[in-house]
Design an enzyme around this catalytic site. Structure first.
Site, PDB file in Angstrom:
ATOM      1  N   ILE A 124      25.836  42.884  37.848  1.00 10.90           N
ATOM      2  CA  ILE A 124      26.263  41.044  37.233  1.00 10.90           C
ATOM      3  C   ILE A 124      25.617  40.813  36.910  1.00 10.90           C
ATOM      4  O   ILE A 124      23.571  41.360  36.595  1.00 10.90           O
ATOM      5  CB  ILE A 124      25.006  40.397  39.388  1.00 10.90           C
ATOM      6  CG1 ILE A 124      26.004  40.088  40.652  1.00 10.90           C
ATOM      7  CG2 ILE A 124      24.992  38.993  38.528  1.00 10.90           C
ATOM      8  CD1 ILE A 124      27.371  39.802  40.554  1.00 10.90           C
ATOM      9  N   PRO A 133      29.957  44.890  46.231  1.00 11.49           N
ATOM     10  CA  PRO A 133      30.314  46.413  46.163  1.00 11.49           C
ATOM     11  C   PRO A 133      31.910  46.644  47.551  1.00 11.49           C
ATOM     12  O   PRO A 133      32.454  48.059  46.428  1.00 11.49           O
ATOM     13  CB  PRO A 133      29.354  47.246  47.660  1.00 11.49           C
ATOM     14  CG  PRO A 133      27.714  46.074  47.599  1.00 11.49           C
ATOM     15  CD  PRO A 133      28.985  44.631  47.353  1.00 11.49           C
ATOM     16  N   GLY A 171      38.132  40.646  34.855  1.00 16.45           N
ATOM     17  CA  GLY A 171      39.529  40.203  34.851  1.00 16.45           C
ATOM     18  C   GLY A 171      39.739  41.941  34.527  1.00 16.45           C
ATOM     19  O   GLY A 171      39.903  41.711  33.536  1.00 16.45           O
ATOM     20  N   THR A 191      31.228  39.666  42.339  1.00 14.33           N
ATOM     21  CA  THR A 191      31.670  41.053  42.590  1.00 14.33           C
ATOM     22  C   THR A 191      30.439  41.310  44.004  1.00 14.33           C
ATOM     23  O   THR A 191      29.224  41.245  43.502  1.00 14.33           O
ATOM     24  CB  THR A 191      31.296  41.686  41.620  1.00 14.33           C
ATOM     25  OG1 THR A 191      32.062  40.922  40.409  1.00 14.33           O
ATOM     26  CG2 THR A 191      32.137  43.292  41.875  1.00 14.33           C
ATOM     27  N   GLY A 238      32.241  65.289  14.487  1.00 17.87           N
ATOM     28  CA  GLY A 238      30.288  65.140  14.617  1.00 17.87           C
ATOM     29  C   GLY A 238      29.421  63.844  15.532  1.00 17.87           C
ATOM     30  O   GLY A 238      28.825  63.907  16.107  1.00 17.87           O
ATOM     31  N   GLN A 250      37.965  31.110  30.188  1.00 18.68           N
ATOM     32  CA  GLN A 250      37.613  30.571  29.015  1.00 18.68           C
ATOM     33  C   GLN A 250      35.819  31.708  29.122  1.00 18.68           C
ATOM     34  O   GLN A 250      36.021  32.637  28.108  1.00 18.68           O
ATOM     35  CB  GLN A 250      36.465  29.125  29.439  1.00 18.68           C
ATOM     36  CG  GLN A 250      35.100  29.293  27.491  1.00 18.68           C
ATOM     37  CD  GLN A 250      34.903  27.855  27.667  1.00 18.68           C
ATOM     38  OE1 GLN A 250      35.559  27.022  27.613  1.00 18.68           O
ATOM     39  NE2 GLN A 250      33.982  27.521  27.892  1.00 18.68           N
ATOM     40  N   GLU A 251      35.877  32.301  30.569  1.00 22.59           N
ATOM     41  CA  GLU A 251      35.523  34.123  30.248  1.00 22.59           C
ATOM     42  C   GLU A 251      36.202  34.849  29.531  1.00 22.59           C
ATOM     43  O   GLU A 251      35.861  35.530  28.878  1.00 22.59           O
ATOM     44  CB  GLU A 251      35.500  33.468  32.236  1.00 22.59           C
ATOM     45  CG  GLU A 251      34.757  35.478  32.037  1.00 22.59           C
ATOM     46  CD  GLU A 251      33.703  35.307  33.767  1.00 22.59           C
ATOM     47  OE1 GLU A 251      33.592  35.132  34.345  1.00 22.59           O
ATOM     48  OE2 GLU A 251      33.362  37.126  33.373  1.00 22.59           O
TER      49      GLU A 251
HETATM   50  C1  LIG Z   1      29.144  45.311  32.136  1.00 24.59           C
HETATM   51  C2  LIG Z   1      29.596  44.934  33.749  1.00 24.59           C
HETATM   52  C3  LIG Z   1      29.056  43.473  33.413  1.00 24.59           C
HETATM   53  C4  LIG Z   1      30.038  42.608  35.043  1.00 24.59           C
HETATM   54  N1  LIG Z   1      29.274  41.522  35.148  1.00 24.59           N
HETATM   55  C5  LIG Z   1      29.425  40.561  36.514  1.00 24.59           C
HETATM   56  C6  LIG Z   1      28.749  39.420  37.182  1.00 24.59           C
HETATM   57  O1  LIG Z   1      27.683  38.941  35.306  1.00 24.59           O
HETATM   58  N2  LIG Z   1      29.412  39.190  38.195  1.00 24.59           N
HETATM   59  C7  LIG Z   1      30.056  39.467  38.686  1.00 24.59           C
HETATM   60  O2  LIG Z   1      30.557  38.453  40.099  1.00 24.59           O
HETATM   61  N3  LIG Z   1      30.532  40.793  38.901  1.00 24.59           N
HETATM   62  C8  LIG Z   1      30.488  41.445  37.034  1.00 24.59           C
HETATM   63  N4  LIG Z   1      31.099  42.439  37.311  1.00 24.59           N
HETATM   64  C9  LIG Z   1      32.295  43.141  38.231  1.00 24.59           C
HETATM   65  C10 LIG Z   1      33.692  43.540  37.223  1.00 24.59           C
HETATM   66  O3  LIG Z   1      34.002  41.607  37.090  1.00 24.59           O
HETATM   67  C11 LIG Z   1      34.066  44.269  38.431  1.00 24.59           C
HETATM   68  O4  LIG Z   1      34.060  45.167  37.912  1.00 24.59           O
HETATM   69  C12 LIG Z   1      35.983  44.125  38.172  1.00 24.59           C
HETATM   70  O5  LIG Z   1      36.242  42.471  38.052  1.00 24.59           O
HETATM   71  C13 LIG Z   1      36.988  44.814  39.011  1.00 24.59           C
HETATM   72  O6  LIG Z   1      36.499  44.648  40.376  1.00 24.59           O
HETATM   73  P1  LIG Z   1      35.513  46.493  40.626  1.00 24.59           P
HETATM   74  O7  LIG Z   1      35.029  46.643  39.648  1.00 24.59           O
HETATM   75  O8  LIG Z   1      35.256  46.598  41.759  1.00 24.59           O
HETATM   76  O9  LIG Z   1      37.399  47.636  40.484  1.00 24.59           O
HETATM   77  P2  LIG Z   1      37.981  47.598  41.920  1.00 24.59           P
HETATM   78  O10 LIG Z   1      38.941  45.968  41.908  1.00 24.59           O
HETATM   79  O11 LIG Z   1      38.094  48.347  43.181  1.00 24.59           O
HETATM   80  O12 LIG Z   1      39.863  47.736  40.853  1.00 24.59           O
HETATM   81  C14 LIG Z   1      39.241  49.948  40.542  1.00 24.59           C
HETATM   82  C15 LIG Z   1      40.512  50.037  39.871  1.00 24.59           C
HETATM   83  O13 LIG Z   1      41.608  49.448  39.941  1.00 24.59           O
HETATM   84  C16 LIG Z   1      42.650  48.467  39.931  1.00 24.59           C
HETATM   85  N5  LIG Z   1      43.144  47.378  40.642  1.00 24.59           N
HETATM   86  C17 LIG Z   1      42.809  46.750  41.787  1.00 24.59           C
HETATM   87  N6  LIG Z   1      43.477  46.297  41.650  1.00 24.59           N
HETATM   88  C18 LIG Z   1      45.163  46.283  42.008  1.00 24.59           C
HETATM   89  C19 LIG Z   1      46.589  45.883  41.766  1.00 24.59           C
HETATM   90  N7  LIG Z   1      46.364  44.915  42.652  1.00 24.59           N
HETATM   91  N8  LIG Z   1      47.233  46.364  41.173  1.00 24.59           N
HETATM   92  C20 LIG Z   1      46.944  47.449  40.512  1.00 24.59           C
HETATM   93  N9  LIG Z   1      45.669  48.050  39.950  1.00 24.59           N
HETATM   94  C21 LIG Z   1      44.557  47.311  40.420  1.00 24.59           C
HETATM   95  C22 LIG Z   1      41.821  48.005  38.717  1.00 24.59           C
HETATM   96  O14 LIG Z   1      42.458  47.010  37.655  1.00 24.59           O
HETATM   97  C23 LIG Z   1      40.623  49.085  38.637  1.00 24.59           C
HETATM   98  O15 LIG Z   1      41.813  49.833  37.224  1.00 24.59           O
HETATM   99  C24 LIG Z   1      30.998  43.342  35.274  1.00 24.59           C
HETATM  100  C25 LIG Z   1      31.514  44.284  35.123  1.00 24.59           C
HETATM  101  C26 LIG Z   1      30.620  45.264  34.121  1.00 24.59           C
HETATM  102  C27 LIG Z   1      31.157  46.811  33.939  1.00 24.59           C
END
Ligand SMILES: Cc1cc2nc3c(=O)[nH]c(=O)nc-3n(C[C@H](O)[C@H](O)[C@H](O)COP(=O)(O)OP(=O)(O)OC[C@H]3O[C@@H](n4cnc5c(N)ncnc54)[C@H](O)[C@@H]3O)c2cc1C
Length: 382
Positions: free
Chosen positions: A157, A128, A366, A126, A342, A243-244
């Site tokens: 991450i 920004p 995902g 991931t 509460g 698997q993830e």
């Molecule tokens: C606690 C935590 C741990 C994590 N650990 C890792 C890690 O170890 N490594 C890593 O790489 N990442 C990690 N992540 C990141 C995570 O995989 C992403 O947050 C996730 O894939 C969503 O991406 P985003 O936050 O950029 O949201 P976005 O992709 O910006 O999505 C925002 C919203 O839009 C929706 N959306 C996006 N595209 C579509 C579409 N085509 N149709 C309909 N709706 C859509 C999404 O479902 C979501 O509701 C972690 C996140 C969290 C919260």
């Protein structure tokens, strides 16, 4: 079906692991939550006991056990709400990348340390500006002689701050069409000049787990750190994401089971209007509905697990389970907290921690929406 997967040996293992957690993990959870960190010694103790990467072949430091043992470890860690101690992420999500796609040299160099808890792993996809849309990542890896030079930024991450080795998704060909064919996975060791760890991000839940930003500035790594083949990174990620997702589902399912258990205890002892609150028909029906949904989730999960263990393609089914069980768990969290009144909002009541911890399940590995997209694609609709 699922439950028949487990033999007496598995049960003995489960009982021993539960005892281990009660002694070595549960008493420290509060302190680790406050520090947002699990100490190294805790990882090493897990490794010494063979609880990290039990599936790994013996020559790389594992015990060659079946994946069922990983499931037991993940289930029991979830049961005591120790998910933020990311053993599952390290063992069952990231180490498999190196095991499946790594060269002999990479496997010999990193896997034994991963199994002992000396080399902690992270996977950095991931960014920004790119989460769900993975092919939009911008982190670049440019070949320069026998090195890659990496520039870019990653965020959210898990294990990002504590990791010794990161599997980093990079664009090696930004002009590839389709774009996902330009993604490669590169191993980057902590301490490599140009690989900087940013701040540990403050989160609403999963307080134990470190979740960090990673920065790459002219970070030179040997070309031999490429995992598998150039341009195949997206395929590798899609392969291992199944698997993830399974591991994420365990957390949701077990979380729902545990929240219901502790709420059942609460509604029997809390009185209002002269009666236990669980005896009001509205609340009793809510609890009956939750118990039903949880039972459905368990049956679906066990069936899915059996499919996975038999090597079947689980893409569609795991996506169904990921969104449905993830959302079900969050419905249960909401309702169980409500039944605590509460007190449910107060930190000293563990339901509040569960509520915050499980919120991320519908987002990481995902999102619910992306899972529905995968299912719809598998149904030939998109
Ligand atoms: C606690 C935590 C741990 C994590 N650990 C890792 C890690 O170890 N490594 C890593 O790489 N990442 C990690 N992540 C990141 C995570 O995989 C992403 O947050 C996730 O894939 C969503 O991406 P985003 O936050 O950029 O949201 P976005 O992709 O910006 O999505 C925002 C919203 O839009 C929706 N959306 C996006 N595209 C579509 C579409 N085509 N149709 C309909 N709706 C859509 C999404 O479902 C979501 O509701 C972690 C996140 C969290 C919260």
């Amino acid at each position: 079906m699922g439950r028949q997967i487990y033999t007496e040996e598995h049960d003995i293992f489960r009982a021993a692991f539960k005892r281990y957690l009660e002694k070595e993990v549960v008493p420290h959870l509060e302190e680790w939550e406050e520090n947002h960190e699990v100490p190294r010694e805790a990882w090493k103790k897990m490794g010494e006991q063979g609880y990290i990467c039990p599936w790994l072949e013996e020559e790389y430091g594992g015990s060659g056990a079946g994946f069922e043992y990983s499931i037991i470890i993940n289930e029991e860690m979830s049961r005591v709400r120790a998910n933020g101690f990311s053993v599952g992420l390290h063992s069952d999500i990231i180490a498999p990348y190196i095991n499946s796609f790594g060269s002999e040299e990479q496997k010999a160099k990193y896997l034994p340390g991963a199994a002992t808890g000396d080399i902690l792993l992270a996977v950095a996809m991931t960014e920004p500006d790119a989460g769900s849309d993975l092919q939009a990542i911008r982190t670049r890896a440019v070949k320069d002689g026998d090195h890659y030079v990496i520039n870019g930024q990653k965020t959210f991450i898990s294990n990002g701050y504590c990791c010794d080795l990161a599997v980093v998704a990079c664009k090696t060909d930004p002009n590839a069409k389709p774009a996902y064919k330009g993604i490669s996975l590169i191993l980057v060791e902590a301490g490599t000049p140009g690989f900087n760890k940013g701040r540990r991000l403050q989160k609403m839940g999963l307080q134990i787990q470190d979740t960090a930003e990673l920065y790459f500035e002219d970070c030179r790594v040997p070309a031999t750190n490429l995992l598998g083949q150039e341009g195949r990174g997206f395929y590798y990620l899609m392969d291992k994401l199944q698997q993830e997702r399974l591991i994420a589902i365990i957390r949701a399912q077990v979380g729902a089971e545990e929240m219901l258990k502790l709420t059942m205890d609460y509604v029997k002892q809390r009185h209002a209007f002269g009666k236990p609150i669980g005896s009001f028909q509205h609340n009793a029906f809510k609890l009956a509905e939750m118990a039903t949904e949880i039972e459905l989730g368990r049956t679906f999960f066990d069936d899915l697990l059996a499919d996975h263990l038999e090597g079947r393609n689980i893409v569609k089914k795991v996506s169904m389970a990921k969104w449905w069980i993830g959302e079900m768990c969050n419905r249960v969290a909401y309702q169980c907290l409500q039944l605590h009144g509460g007190y449910g909002f107060m930190d000293e009541y563990v339901i509040s921690k569960w509520y915050r911890d499980v919120r991320a399940i519908t987002i990481y590995a995902g999102t619910t929406e992306i899972m529905k997209q995968v299912i719809a694609r598998e149904m030939g609709l998109l």
